[in-house]
Design an enzyme around this catalytic site. Structure first.
Site, mmCIF file in Angstrom:
data_model
loop_
_atom_site.group_PDB
_atom_site.id
_atom_site.type_symbol
_atom_site.label_atom_id
_atom_site.label_comp_id
_atom_site.label_asym_id
_atom_site.label_seq_id
_atom_site.Cartn_x
_atom_site.Cartn_y
_atom_site.Cartn_z
ATOM 1 N N HIS A 33 -6.885 -12.380 9.146
ATOM 2 C CA HIS A 33 -5.782 -11.492 8.717
ATOM 3 C C HIS A 33 -4.641 -11.416 9.739
ATOM 4 O O HIS A 33 -4.614 -10.497 10.569
ATOM 5 C CB HIS A 33 -6.325 -10.074 8.534
ATOM 6 C CG HIS A 33 -7.191 -9.875 7.342
ATOM 7 N ND1 HIS A 33 -6.738 -9.346 6.153
ATOM 8 C CD2 HIS A 33 -8.496 -10.143 7.156
ATOM 9 C CE1 HIS A 33 -7.727 -9.292 5.286
ATOM 10 N NE2 HIS A 33 -8.811 -9.759 5.857
ATOM 11 N N CYS A 60 -7.784 -14.374 3.358
ATOM 12 C CA CYS A 60 -9.155 -13.904 3.149
ATOM 13 C C CYS A 60 -9.506 -13.885 1.650
ATOM 14 O O CYS A 60 -9.716 -14.951 1.086
ATOM 15 C CB CYS A 60 -9.351 -12.566 3.851
ATOM 16 S SG CYS A 60 -11.078 -12.240 4.183
ATOM 17 N N GLU A 73 -10.565 -7.624 -2.189
ATOM 18 C CA GLU A 73 -11.830 -8.007 -2.816
ATOM 19 C C GLU A 73 -11.517 -8.980 -3.942
ATOM 20 O O GLU A 73 -10.923 -8.602 -4.955
ATOM 21 C CB GLU A 73 -12.513 -6.721 -3.331
ATOM 22 C CG GLU A 73 -13.956 -6.904 -3.718
ATOM 23 C CD GLU A 73 -14.807 -7.481 -2.579
ATOM 24 O OE1 GLU A 73 -14.749 -6.975 -1.447
ATOM 25 O OE2 GLU A 73 -15.519 -8.467 -2.837
ATOM 26 N N GLU A 121 -1.741 -10.332 9.366
ATOM 27 C CA GLU A 121 -0.926 -9.124 9.166
ATOM 28 C C GLU A 121 -1.454 -7.951 9.991
ATOM 29 O O GLU A 121 -0.802 -6.924 10.102
ATOM 30 C CB GLU A 121 -0.848 -8.762 7.670
ATOM 31 C CG GLU A 121 -2.068 -8.098 7.059
ATOM 32 C CD GLU A 121 -3.246 -9.044 6.754
ATOM 33 O OE1 GLU A 121 -3.239 -10.208 7.205
ATOM 34 O OE2 GLU A 121 -4.186 -8.576 6.076
#
Ligand code: GLN
Length: 193
Positions: free
Chosen positions: A175, A77, A47, A177
């Protein structure tokens, strides 16, 4: 080689596992003095608003802002939001390392999150030597709305840029990962070397 992952909040562990698979044990970065001998840093998803708050609380905001101007950095992100020069929806301050305009939460809410195949732009085909299409996991992802001419597009989703690079600074709105492939982590490590 010492590679850091900003570890104030968010998806730190999946990056740690990817880097370990590639023979690097990353440093979890929480304090400014940890930046001094890093070859590069990953700013993970999470966030962005919370990260900004914690970066300031830990006196990392200005040292990190300086670091990302010249050292290999990859923002994922929320991390890509931190790196953008301009953030909208709503406006938010940033580290201003990449001349892009990014809109937060631009695909909608959590349940509009999705996985879809990406296409790499032609310059990158030679690097990402894989028969399978690279999958993009988009979780409350931002959208890159504008990019300066010195920012190169690496991956697109449909016709939109979702991973970009300027010099040694990378930003992906998805993402990597969270998928099986390690190729984008390998690419980032090649920039750190
Ligand atoms: N929506 C988050 C933000 O604005 C980013 C989400 C993510 O990192 N997966 O910061």
């Amino acid at each position: 080689m010492k590679v850091g992952i900003l570890a104030l909040q968010g998806a730190v562990q999946p990056h740690e596992e990817k880097l370990k698979k590639l023979g690097i044990t990353p440093i979890q970065v929480r304090y400014p003095e940890q930046l001094s001998d890093l070859a590069g840093i990953i700013l993970p998803g999470g966030e962005s608003t919370t990260m900004i708050h914690l970066l300031k609380l830990n006196k990392l905001w200005f040292p990190l802002k300086e670091f990302v101007q010249t050292k290999p950095t990859w923002g994922i992100c929320a991390g890509s939001i931190l790196l953008a020069k301009t953030v909208t929806h709503p406006f938010q301050e940033s580290l201003e390392a990449l001349d892009i305009t990014i809109e937060r939460n631009a695909y909608g809410r959590q349940n509009e999150s999705f996985i879809d195949n990406l296409s790499e732009t032609s310059d990158w085909k030679k690097f990402f030597k894989t028969d399978k299409a690279i999958e993009g996991v988009f979780i409350r992802a931002p959208r890159i709305k504008q990019l300066a001419s010195n920012v190169k597009i690496i991956f697109k989703h449909k016709e939109e840029a979702v991973m970009v690079q300027k010099d040694k600074c990378l930003a992906s709105t998805f993402h990597p990962e969270l998928t099986d492939s390690t190729c984008i982590h390998e690419y980032f490590l090649s920039l750190c070397n």
